[in-house]
Enzyme design. Sequence first.
Site, PDB file in Angstrom:
ATOM      1  N   ASP A   1      50.868  42.284  16.898  1.00  0.00           N
ATOM      2  CA  ASP A   1      51.662  43.490  16.670  1.00  0.00           C
ATOM      3  C   ASP A   1      53.095  43.177  16.230  1.00  0.00           C
ATOM      4  O   ASP A   1      53.608  42.078  16.444  1.00  0.00           O
ATOM      5  CB  ASP A   1      51.745  44.306  17.960  1.00  0.00           C
ATOM      6  CG  ASP A   1      50.408  44.911  18.342  1.00  0.00           C
ATOM      7  OD1 ASP A   1      49.405  44.600  17.663  1.00  0.00           O
ATOM      8  OD2 ASP A   1      50.358  45.677  19.314  1.00  0.00           O
TER       9      ASP A   1
ATOM     10  N   HIS B   1      51.805  39.233  19.791  1.00  0.00           N
ATOM     11  CA  HIS B   1      52.818  39.663  18.816  1.00  0.00           C
ATOM     12  C   HIS B   1      53.122  38.496  17.888  1.00  0.00           C
ATOM     13  O   HIS B   1      53.502  37.417  18.373  1.00  0.00           O
ATOM     14  CB  HIS B   1      54.080  40.136  19.543  1.00  0.00           C
ATOM     15  CG  HIS B   1      53.835  41.322  20.427  1.00  0.00           C
ATOM     16  ND1 HIS B   1      53.283  41.207  21.684  1.00  0.00           N
ATOM     17  CD2 HIS B   1      54.023  42.642  20.219  1.00  0.00           C
ATOM     18  CE1 HIS B   1      53.160  42.414  22.218  1.00  0.00           C
ATOM     19  NE2 HIS B   1      53.599  43.319  21.351  1.00  0.00           N
TER      20      HIS B   1
HETATM   21 ZN    ZN Z   1      54.538  46.882  19.421  1.00  0.00          ZN
END
Ligand code: ZN
Length: 533
Positions: free
Chosen positions: A341, A486
């Site tokens: 992400d 992430h």
């Molecule tokens: Zn996020």
Amino acid sequence: MKVENIFKSALLVILLSFLVYQSFIASAERKTDTTSEEQEASPEENKEEDVKKTVDTQELSEFPGLHLRTETEESERYTLSITVPFTNNDELNEPIEAWINETKDEFFAAIEGTDPGENIPHLNVQVKTVQVKEKVYSLLSSAYKYTGGANGMEFVKPFIVDLHNNKILTLESIIPMNKSDQLAAVIKEEIQESNAAEDIDYESLETALADLTDLKWTINNQILTVYFDEYEIGPGSLGILNFEIPMSKIRGLLTEEVVGLFNIQPDSSEKDEQKEETTEQEEQNNQHKNNQNSESNQDNSANENNNEDNNSNNSNENNSNNETNTNESSNEKKYVALTFDDGPLPETTPRVLEELAKFNAKATFFMLGSQVEYYPQLAQQVAAAGHEVANHSQTHPDLTKLSLEKLEYQMETPRNNIEKATGIRPHLMRPPYGAVNDQVIAYAEKNNNSIIQWSVDTLDWQSKDPRAINDVIKRDVISGSIVLMHDIHPTTVDALPEALQYLSDEGYEFVTVSELMEVTNQSGAGPIYGKVK
Ligand code: ZN
């Protein structure tokens, strides 16, 4: 079409898990809070600060000389996401950083000592970037601050960055101070002739124009735009106001510096030359409009972290049956969907791609529209490598704190940006912080977006520790898991070689979220939206 049905059932599963496991949310949040507060205590230790200052090597940015990263924090008391534009020149970054810090300080002061209850305060700072001319950019930063009640508050702060002369333009650099009264008169006249004229509070306007030092403005070779915050010169219902003043009305007031910088033609200039300039400008304006539209769409998908955590925790129990089934039939293949992400980001995303390629692993990237707008080539690179590109909103706001109009912008702009960059319009979306409400769900259903949360939260943004990330993976991943990471943290990239080796040795096949939904439907093993205890 079949795939779409699967998505719809997946959405239902998520919704059910939300309803059934509401009570888990509170404990999940509490857990998250503790870590965030620890993080807050030592922001200086953040190594990523150093990284962002030295970015330059690959000029992947769509806006040469400018870079962008999105910083996200979440705790039990608040969530915030800040989109930070920066250059390689610290002196230019300083005023932007100062404004961001001031905005954060005001936000923290506003929520100090308050009990957030259900309505967790939220701050979202975004930026609209427009190239005014080569190496000159208009950065229109805006902050959306929610500290309770029905709606948040929005305010803007423009910066005109001149990379030719390495400076941020001040009003004084475009109009001499002794002509500021004349400028104020022109602005007032423009407002009186505008559609908003009837709603303006002229007393407040006089106050605002009495001292132009803090005037908010952007400029190109045709227009000076001035901005007024909500409530500044009229009722809040007017929102942020902007007025466009044609160059013809202020040409005589401008400094030589700005006339030269923007190649602004004097009134008497030859028609032909001026026409040429205008056409160029128009093209630029159109481009900007396109960019802004894309930004809007991107905004829709950004708010993952908090909700994601909650969902994961909430749905574990639901899914454990499916998991058990999968594990029991030892002949069946094992699948895992790695998800990344908040990117793409030039410092880290290409390294993630390299590591995945070594294992021929396919993953899913939930991108921010704002990052895609700056780094479309990177988004394209991710898609070209066979990974799934999905929507994580435009600027990572808490979608549950937004009006329908703002929600629409955050949901659609990133899809447009991603489609423009990769040729593929994403239909998977992960809400920032995992935060959803009825409005978000209804919007997603109506517009064919499937909301995808996660079942294994590596907490990589919190630990920033490859070993801790791998501990979670080894402990929690089972067949059908959706793993949250992430691709913006170097420590997450560092964790990948071991994670991929381990999962590969354990017999997992690395699939995208869409593939996972398809295969799990075929094999009867369900994607898992909740965390496994
Ligand atoms: Zn996020």
